[in-house]
Design a protein around this motif. Structure first.
Motif, PDB file in Angstrom:
ATOM      1  N   GLN A  58       0.883  -1.162   0.000  1.00 44.50           N
ATOM      2  CA  GLN A  58       0.000   0.000   0.000  1.00 44.50           C
ATOM      3  C   GLN A  58       0.918   1.210   0.000  1.00 44.50           C
ATOM      4  O   GLN A  58       1.453   1.598   1.042  1.00 44.50           O
ATOM      5  CB  GLN A  58      -0.902  -0.028   1.241  1.00 44.50           C
ATOM      6  N   PRO A 108      -4.403   1.595  -5.418  1.00 43.01           N
ATOM      7  CA  PRO A 108      -4.562   0.141  -5.338  1.00 43.01           C
ATOM      8  C   PRO A 108      -3.267  -0.505  -4.852  1.00 43.01           C
ATOM      9  O   PRO A 108      -2.191   0.113  -4.892  1.00 43.01           O
ATOM     10  CB  PRO A 108      -4.865  -0.267  -6.784  1.00 43.01           C
ATOM     11  N   LEU A 109      -3.366  -1.739  -4.397  1.00 43.02           N
ATOM     12  CA  LEU A 109      -2.168  -2.485  -3.984  1.00 43.02           C
ATOM     13  C   LEU A 109      -1.234  -2.640  -5.178  1.00 43.02           C
ATOM     14  O   LEU A 109      -1.669  -2.744  -6.319  1.00 43.02           O
ATOM     15  CB  LEU A 109      -2.573  -3.866  -3.457  1.00 43.02           C
ATOM     16  N   TRP A 119      -9.492  -2.466   3.801  1.00 41.33           N
ATOM     17  CA  TRP A 119      -9.882  -1.470   2.781  1.00 41.33           C
ATOM     18  C   TRP A 119     -10.039  -0.083   3.399  1.00 41.33           C
ATOM     19  O   TRP A 119      -9.867   0.930   2.712  1.00 41.33           O
ATOM     20  CB  TRP A 119     -11.095  -1.903   1.968  1.00 41.33           C
ATOM     21  N   GLN A 128      -6.671   1.260   3.278  1.00 48.11           N
ATOM     22  CA  GLN A 128      -6.321   1.584   1.889  1.00 48.11           C
ATOM     23  C   GLN A 128      -6.863   2.962   1.514  1.00 48.11           C
ATOM     24  O   GLN A 128      -6.234   3.713   0.776  1.00 48.11           O
ATOM     25  CB  GLN A 128      -6.893   0.524   0.944  1.00 48.11           C
ATOM     26  N   GLN A 184      -6.318  -7.220  -4.314  1.00 42.71           N
ATOM     27  CA  GLN A 184      -7.069  -5.979  -4.567  1.00 42.71           C
ATOM     28  C   GLN A 184      -8.542  -6.274  -4.860  1.00 42.71           C
ATOM     29  O   GLN A 184      -9.432  -5.607  -4.338  1.00 42.71           O
ATOM     30  CB  GLN A 184      -6.418  -5.193  -5.721  1.00 42.71           C
TER      31      GLN A 184
END
Ligand SMILES: NC(=O)c1ccc[n+]([C@@H]2O[C@H](COP(=O)([O-])OP(=O)(O)OC[C@H]3O[C@@H](n4cnc5c(N)ncnc54)[C@H](OP(=O)(O)O)[C@@H]3O)[C@@H](O)[C@H]2O)c1
Length: 342
Positions: free
Chosen positions: A9, A15-16, A45, A48, A317
């Motif tokens: 991350q 996104p990953l 998430w 993220q 993801q």
């Protein structure tokens, strides 16, 4: 190992990204796990999207749930051998160390946050447990939460009842089973289609959280019971507080999210931090002394059941996005496909 990879991350809102990760050597109290399956939790998430943990530096390696094979052992570890099949609760988002994150080929896991799994349990199924188990354990057993008796392979009935709000969530399924294994009667809430699952895990009654008179219904069911507290896993938190405010016994709600300011006033509460058990006796009571044998004997089940939505680190993801859309009585798992005999 020549080269290992992680799903990084890099920063929030991205996104990953699959890229090399440093090879890790376990500290004295750690094991190195070659991950075969990784499960997804809401916090993954969330982290993220938003930097909710001010201490966590990005780039980070997120993720809490791993199942895999022990490939190296720290000097002070005596409960594991190389080659053991294990589950582990990864704590990288707390320690701010990428090596402790789940979303990679190899994770350093604290030996008091891991347990052997029986041959009958696949890595995919084992991966559903760790964060849900650890979160439920903090809420049920820590002295600053419900402080219940510890779980055991031959529980002594307490004649006390607890309430698990949101029993079909990952935290809820673990809370029900842990409380039953500690000798408590468990009443819970969920959608009707998850009732059978939760009765199978040991709940004595399941109430539909969407019903209009849910607070009255649960309150009536608890009337006359010696109440030992509530663990609010998910759903409308005000409902948990309203029910508990009417109970006789321990008026305490242990919560997975910040308790609302306008809650019922005569109820104590505390907000769980799911890795806090790593630093107290609860990790020993659950990960070291209980879960391996309980899984082997069939007393404890890997629940909610796994739903494998993707494979490989590249699949993480997609899996994050599926979990974010919402689940009902399932755990989203990524199969890394490293497995032998899985
Ligand atoms: N504080 C911490 O350290 C910590 C640790 C872990 C998790 N958490 C938090 O705890 C919560 C639960 O996490 P989890 O991984 O267990 O969740 P999860 O497995 O994703 O939860 C799914 C469940 O939520 C229930 N649900 C969804 N919407 C609902 C609603 N409006 N009312 C009632 N129930 C509803 C569904 O029940 P039905 O389908 O049966 O309706 C479903 O089975 C999350 O908010 C998570 O962020 C906090």
């Amino acid at each position: 190992v020549a080269q290992t990879f992680a799903a990084w991350q890099r920063d929030t809102g991205l996104p990953l990204e699959i890229a090399p990760a440093a090879a890790s050597i376990p500290d004295a109290n750690e094991i190195l796990v070659r991950n075969h399956a990784i499960a997804i939790n809401p916090v993954d998430w969330i982290l993220q999207d938003v930097a909710i943990f001010p201490w966590l530096d990005y780039p980070a390696i997120l993720g809490s749930d791993v199942a895999g094979e022990v490939v190296a052992i720290g000097a002070d570890v005596d409960g594991f051998r190389i080659g053991d099949r294990v589950l582990g609760q990864a704590v990288g988002a707390t320690t701010n160390r990428p090596a402790h994150g789940a979303f990679q080929d190899f994770t350093l896991v604290l030996s008091n946050m891991a347990a052997r799994i029986p041959a009958s349990l696949s890595y995919v199924d084992a991966a559903v447990l760790p964060l849900g188990l650890g979160t439920a354990a903090c809420g049920l057993f820590q002295k600053d939460h419900l402080a219940l008796n510890y779980p055991s392979l031959s529980p002594e009935p307490t004649d006390k009842t607890i309430l698990v709000w949101g029993g079909s969530s990952s935290v809820g399924c673990n809370a029900i089973q842990l409380a039953v294994a500690a000798g408590y009667n468990v009443i819970t809430t969920a959608s009707p289609h998850n009732e059978e699952l939760l009765i199978g895990l040991g709940a004595s009654a399941v109430f539909d959280h969407s019903s209009e008179n849910i607070v009255d219904g649960v309150s009536q069911a608890l009337r006359g019971n010696d109440f030992a507290g509530a663990l609010h896993a998910t759903g409308n938190m005000l409902h948990s507080f309203d029910v508990v405010s009417r109970c006789i016994g321990r008026r305490f709600v242990s919560t997975t999210l910040e308790p609302p300011a306008n809650r019922a006033g005569n109820v104590e509460t505390n907000h769980i931090f799911a890795t806090s058990l790593k630093d107290n006796e609860v990790s020993r009571a659950v990960y070291v002394d209980f879960i391996a044998e309980a899984l082997a004997s069939g007393q404890f089940r890997a629940a909610p059941p796994a739903n494998v939505v993707s494979t490989g680190l590249e699949g993480l993801q997609i899996a994050l996005e599926v979990q974010k859309r919402g689940v009902s009585g399932t755990k989203i798992v990524v199969d890394l496909g490293n497995s032998h005999g899985d």
